[in-house]
Design a protein around this motif. Sequence first.
Motif, mmCIF file in Angstrom:
data_model
loop_
_atom_site.group_PDB
_atom_site.id
_atom_site.type_symbol
_atom_site.label_atom_id
_atom_site.label_comp_id
_atom_site.label_asym_id
_atom_site.label_seq_id
_atom_site.Cartn_x
_atom_site.Cartn_y
_atom_site.Cartn_z
ATOM 1 N N ARG A 42 0.928 -1.165 -0.136
ATOM 2 C CA ARG A 42 -0.344 0.136 0.316
ATOM 3 C C ARG A 42 0.957 1.367 0.366
ATOM 4 N N GLY A 61 -6.549 3.205 1.202
ATOM 5 C CA GLY A 61 -6.617 2.247 0.385
ATOM 6 C C GLY A 61 -6.750 1.342 -0.641
ATOM 7 N N SER A 78 -6.671 5.753 -5.373
ATOM 8 C CA SER A 78 -7.366 4.992 -3.659
ATOM 9 C C SER A 78 -8.476 3.876 -4.271
ATOM 10 N N GLY A 80 -9.540 1.143 -3.004
ATOM 11 C CA GLY A 80 -10.565 0.249 -1.683
ATOM 12 C C GLY A 80 -11.874 1.369 -1.228
ATOM 13 N N ASP A 81 -11.393 2.733 -1.179
ATOM 14 C CA ASP A 81 -12.576 2.941 -0.794
ATOM 15 C C ASP A 81 -12.971 4.223 -2.196
ATOM 16 N N ARG A 83 -11.602 7.032 -4.002
ATOM 17 C CA ARG A 83 -10.985 8.122 -4.389
ATOM 18 C C ARG A 83 -9.875 8.382 -5.532
ATOM 19 N N GLU A 94 -7.769 14.247 -1.241
ATOM 20 C CA GLU A 94 -8.475 14.229 -2.351
ATOM 21 C C GLU A 94 -8.767 15.245 -2.816
ATOM 22 N N HIS A 104 -14.713 -0.103 -7.281
ATOM 23 C CA HIS A 104 -13.151 0.068 -7.901
ATOM 24 C C HIS A 104 -12.442 0.876 -8.703
#
Length: 303
Positions: A42, A61, A78, A80-81, A83, A94, A104
């Motif tokens: 990550r 994420g 990112s 997983g979340d 963004r 962000e 995804h």
Amino acid sequence: MDRSPRVLPASARRVVAEGNLGYLEGARWHRGALWFSDMTRRKVCRMVPGRQVEDVADVPGVPSGLGFAPDGTPMVVSLGDGRLLGVKDDELEELADLAPVAFHPNDMAVDREGRAYVGPQGYEFGSDPIGVGLIICHPDGRIETGGEDLIFPNGIVISGDGRTLVVAESFRAPRSRLTAFDVVDGGALVNQRVFAEFGSPDIESVDGIAIDSEGAIWAGFPWIGEFRRVREGGEITDIIRIEPDKTVYPDGGAFAVDSVLGGPDLHTLYLLISDTNPERLVNGFDATGRIEAIDVEVPGLPD
């Protein structure tokens, strides 16, 4: 005239990074350095040729696609979340919340104006594939879509003149393929068309891609451990075959994941390779990665 593809010898390749690396994606060459995402650890990473890999940012994420704003700010998806993030002074900012419009979000290409073209996975593995469009994130914050019925849009590249975008459709059935678009003023995508087709996605699934100065694509085929240079229309000119490191995973393969052209004269093709297998891959991107390099005839694009 013999048009059989050249198989480049393994002896021409060299390992330039190994050790504490996992599943590697998002290869980009920028300002004299190779950038990539280590999805296992990550981390967003950077490597200047001849030096050690350095970790630039932690992305909890799971980092995936990479690009750069006109001012040089690194941008990362990112996964997983959902963004789109900017990396400034080792902190994450962000830039856009993609979750409401993209399931995804994965790979990405950023044009010279700072528009981010993001490919959403679109569906859960094991369910029926869903056709989606690319997400276009404009520098002013507007979010649009471009294209339609793309099945797992993955690697994305933009030509040197900024007028053509190519995306890999990893799990398009019955044949995986590269799909091209014209990019018009304002960033919209038009004239969707097939750039090249391959075999069954169960065998010849196409993943990360790179583009050279002639507009040909270097594509990674993870299930069979190959990189291929492909011209529009489907002609394969060169093949690089990767052997797995059986000391890492005896039952695994060498996943030919992603590549990018860089180096001092842009003639170095960097190959992102991960020794793993499908079961380990879906279990938190469990993999042991390495980066190899090989000199090729046709250079890449200046950044």
